[in-house]
Write a protein that holds these residues in place. Sequence first.
Motif, PDB file in Angstrom:
ATOM      1  N   ARG A 230     -82.173  49.011  15.232  1.00 46.37           N
ATOM      2  CA  ARG A 230     -80.943  49.814  15.744  1.00 46.37           C
ATOM      3  C   ARG A 230     -80.469  49.096  16.642  1.00 46.37           C
ATOM      4  O   ARG A 230     -79.279  48.324  16.841  1.00 46.37           O
ATOM      5  CB  ARG A 230     -80.960  51.055  15.520  1.00 46.37           C
ATOM      6  CG  ARG A 230     -79.698  52.272  16.064  1.00 46.37           C
ATOM      7  CD  ARG A 230     -79.581  53.130  16.365  1.00 46.37           C
ATOM      8  NE  ARG A 230     -80.334  54.021  14.941  1.00 46.37           N
ATOM      9  CZ  ARG A 230     -81.263  54.740  15.885  1.00 46.37           C
ATOM     10  NH1 ARG A 230     -81.668  55.278  16.672  1.00 46.37           N
ATOM     11  NH2 ARG A 230     -81.579  55.528  14.067  1.00 46.37           N
ATOM     12  N   SER A 231     -80.996  48.737  17.964  1.00 49.65           N
ATOM     13  CA  SER A 231     -80.532  48.402  19.095  1.00 49.65           C
ATOM     14  C   SER A 231     -79.949  46.929  19.152  1.00 49.65           C
ATOM     15  O   SER A 231     -79.212  46.550  19.545  1.00 49.65           O
ATOM     16  CB  SER A 231     -81.833  48.105  20.475  1.00 49.65           C
ATOM     17  OG  SER A 231     -82.960  48.248  19.699  1.00 49.65           O
ATOM     18  N   LEU A 232     -80.949  46.447  18.440  1.00 45.92           N
ATOM     19  CA  LEU A 232     -80.961  44.550  17.700  1.00 45.92           C
ATOM     20  C   LEU A 232     -79.584  44.120  17.281  1.00 45.92           C
ATOM     21  O   LEU A 232     -78.745  43.936  17.174  1.00 45.92           O
ATOM     22  CB  LEU A 232     -81.525  44.389  16.612  1.00 45.92           C
ATOM     23  CG  LEU A 232     -83.231  44.197  17.832  1.00 45.92           C
ATOM     24  CD1 LEU A 232     -83.831  43.544  16.937  1.00 45.92           C
ATOM     25  CD2 LEU A 232     -83.059  42.784  19.064  1.00 45.92           C
ATOM     26  N   ALA A 233     -79.613  45.388  15.881  1.00 46.12           N
ATOM     27  CA  ALA A 233     -78.055  45.739  14.887  1.00 46.12           C
ATOM     28  C   ALA A 233     -76.737  45.566  15.996  1.00 46.12           C
ATOM     29  O   ALA A 233     -75.741  45.144  15.715  1.00 46.12           O
ATOM     30  CB  ALA A 233     -78.545  46.739  14.584  1.00 46.12           C
ATOM     31  N   GLU A 234     -77.354  46.527  16.815  1.00 45.86           N
ATOM     32  CA  GLU A 234     -75.670  46.994  18.150  1.00 45.86           C
ATOM     33  C   GLU A 234     -75.355  45.579  19.225  1.00 45.86           C
ATOM     34  O   GLU A 234     -74.621  45.441  19.012  1.00 45.86           O
ATOM     35  CB  GLU A 234     -76.234  48.131  19.334  1.00 45.86           C
ATOM     36  CG  GLU A 234     -76.279  49.642  17.946  1.00 45.86           C
ATOM     37  CD  GLU A 234     -76.158  50.201  19.064  1.00 45.86           C
ATOM     38  OE1 GLU A 234     -77.158  50.267  20.376  1.00 45.86           O
ATOM     39  OE2 GLU A 234     -76.635  51.683  18.503  1.00 45.86           O
TER      40      GLU A 234
ATOM     41  N   ALA B 183     -84.651  39.354  20.514  1.00 46.82           N
ATOM     42  CA  ALA B 183     -82.850  39.230  20.476  1.00 46.82           C
ATOM     43  C   ALA B 183     -82.401  37.558  20.599  1.00 46.82           C
ATOM     44  O   ALA B 183     -81.727  37.128  19.944  1.00 46.82           O
ATOM     45  CB  ALA B 183     -82.120  39.954  21.163  1.00 46.82           C
ATOM     46  N   ALA B 184     -83.067  36.713  21.784  1.00 46.53           N
ATOM     47  CA  ALA B 184     -82.355  35.854  21.806  1.00 46.53           C
ATOM     48  C   ALA B 184     -83.394  34.446  21.653  1.00 46.53           C
ATOM     49  O   ALA B 184     -82.097  33.028  20.958  1.00 46.53           O
ATOM     50  CB  ALA B 184     -82.784  35.120  23.743  1.00 46.53           C
ATOM     51  N   HIS B 185     -83.674  34.626  21.137  1.00 44.48           N
ATOM     52  CA  HIS B 185     -85.232  33.510  20.216  1.00 44.48           C
ATOM     53  C   HIS B 185     -85.959  33.668  19.069  1.00 44.48           C
ATOM     54  O   HIS B 185     -86.265  32.490  18.254  1.00 44.48           O
ATOM     55  CB  HIS B 185     -86.230  32.947  21.288  1.00 44.48           C
ATOM     56  CG  HIS B 185     -85.682  32.693  22.672  1.00 44.48           C
ATOM     57  ND1 HIS B 185     -84.478  31.856  22.886  1.00 44.48           N
ATOM     58  CD2 HIS B 185     -85.904  33.222  24.021  1.00 44.48           C
ATOM     59  CE1 HIS B 185     -83.916  31.820  24.129  1.00 44.48           C
ATOM     60  NE2 HIS B 185     -84.982  32.860  24.322  1.00 44.48           N
TER      61      HIS B 185
ATOM     62  N   SER C  62     -78.920  41.870  12.992  1.00 47.53           N
ATOM     63  CA  SER C  62     -79.184  42.501  12.096  1.00 47.53           C
ATOM     64  C   SER C  62     -80.046  41.890  11.058  1.00 47.53           C
ATOM     65  O   SER C  62     -80.324  40.885  11.111  1.00 47.53           O
ATOM     66  CB  SER C  62     -77.606  42.634  11.305  1.00 47.53           C
ATOM     67  OG  SER C  62     -76.796  43.186  12.022  1.00 47.53           O
ATOM     68  N   ASP C  63     -80.668  43.113  10.683  1.00 48.07           N
ATOM     69  CA  ASP C  63     -81.321  42.777   9.535  1.00 48.07           C
ATOM     70  C   ASP C  63     -82.521  41.606   9.364  1.00 48.07           C
ATOM     71  O   ASP C  63     -83.113  40.587   9.031  1.00 48.07           O
ATOM     72  CB  ASP C  63     -80.972  41.601   7.795  1.00 48.07           C
ATOM     73  CG  ASP C  63     -79.860  42.762   7.490  1.00 48.07           C
ATOM     74  OD1 ASP C  63     -80.132  43.259   7.311  1.00 48.07           O
ATOM     75  OD2 ASP C  63     -78.549  41.541   7.043  1.00 48.07           O
ATOM     76  N   VAL C  64     -83.274  41.958  11.200  1.00 47.09           N
ATOM     77  CA  VAL C  64     -84.456  41.841  11.432  1.00 47.09           C
ATOM     78  C   VAL C  64     -86.373  41.599  10.594  1.00 47.09           C
ATOM     79  O   VAL C  64     -86.117  43.023  10.742  1.00 47.09           O
ATOM     80  CB  VAL C  64     -84.548  42.069  13.076  1.00 47.09           C
ATOM     81  CG1 VAL C  64     -85.811  41.000  13.675  1.00 47.09           C
ATOM     82  CG2 VAL C  64     -83.372  40.899  13.736  1.00 47.09           C
ATOM     83  N   PRO C  65     -86.574  40.582  10.077  1.00 50.79           N
ATOM     84  CA  PRO C  65     -87.435  41.465   8.993  1.00 50.79           C
ATOM     85  C   PRO C  65     -89.410  41.738   9.718  1.00 50.79           C
ATOM     86  O   PRO C  65     -88.947  40.988  11.517  1.00 50.79           O
ATOM     87  CB  PRO C  65     -87.772  40.046   8.329  1.00 50.79           C
ATOM     88  CG  PRO C  65     -87.291  39.007   9.326  1.00 50.79           C
ATOM     89  CD  PRO C  65     -86.257  39.296  10.182  1.00 50.79           C
TER      90      PRO C  65
END
Length: 277
Positions: free
Chosen positions: A214-218, A192-194, A222-225
């Motif tokens: 889902r938690s990252l999008a919140e 999430a940070a780097h 978003s759209d993390v490959p």
Amino acid sequence: MKFGISTFVTDEGIRPTTLATALEERGFDSLFLAEHSHIPVSRETPYPDGGELPRPYYRTLDPFVALSAAAAVTETLLLGTGVALVVQRDVIHTANEAASLDLISDGRFVFGVGVGWNREEMRNHGTDPRTRGALLNEQLQAIKAIWTSEQAEFHGEHVDFDPIYAWPKPVRTPHPPIYVGGESPAAIERLAAHGDGWLPRGHTEPEQIRSVLRSLAERGKSDVPVTIFAAGRDESRIEGWADVGVERVTFFLPTLPEAETLTALDELAALAGRHAG
């Protein structure tokens, strides 16, 4: 979904140039190579998968050298570390190696990173296993600064240097994508940070991937490959990964002599062909 290969390249298996050419010929899109600088004789840290440590761990070629050789004989193959044990490396040298590989491959490098598991190996490099996560977080920030700044500097608790000039810069803009390996809460926080992408291992269930995304999008990321590292041949799991939006699956390729490796690649290419698209 795209398909690649993750493996250990050693002095006893197929050469990296032959492997890379064979992958491109069979339609694989990527090659991710593991790293271990050495294995301490003490072997106090248990192998995470249980049992004896497999032979390839003792004989791994430096991934940046092997991937550079692969770059020279290919045109489209993505070249990734899976994973680079950055906490055991000098941060400035690593930034230079990665940028050099990105340059000679015309922007095909993917920087997969992780904290590692072999505590004795880390200690031999002067790394305290207890603080390796915090060290890696600072190293990633410092490497980005080196890649993107004419005069880079970083001042942290674990990494500290005054302004430096460092070329070459990577071809990719703003820099090669950083794929964070692992599924632990600390790895997800690091992602999430780097991170620019996630490199979970092949035992990771599709629902866990869905939950993490889902938690990252919140949190606004978003759209993390997602690239699966060292997957097996379970086709139902491959379908599940596709359903939750995984971009790429890299099959684990055992370290074998050339003829046996090419046979295994033919089998994996047929498997990939049933799920590609």
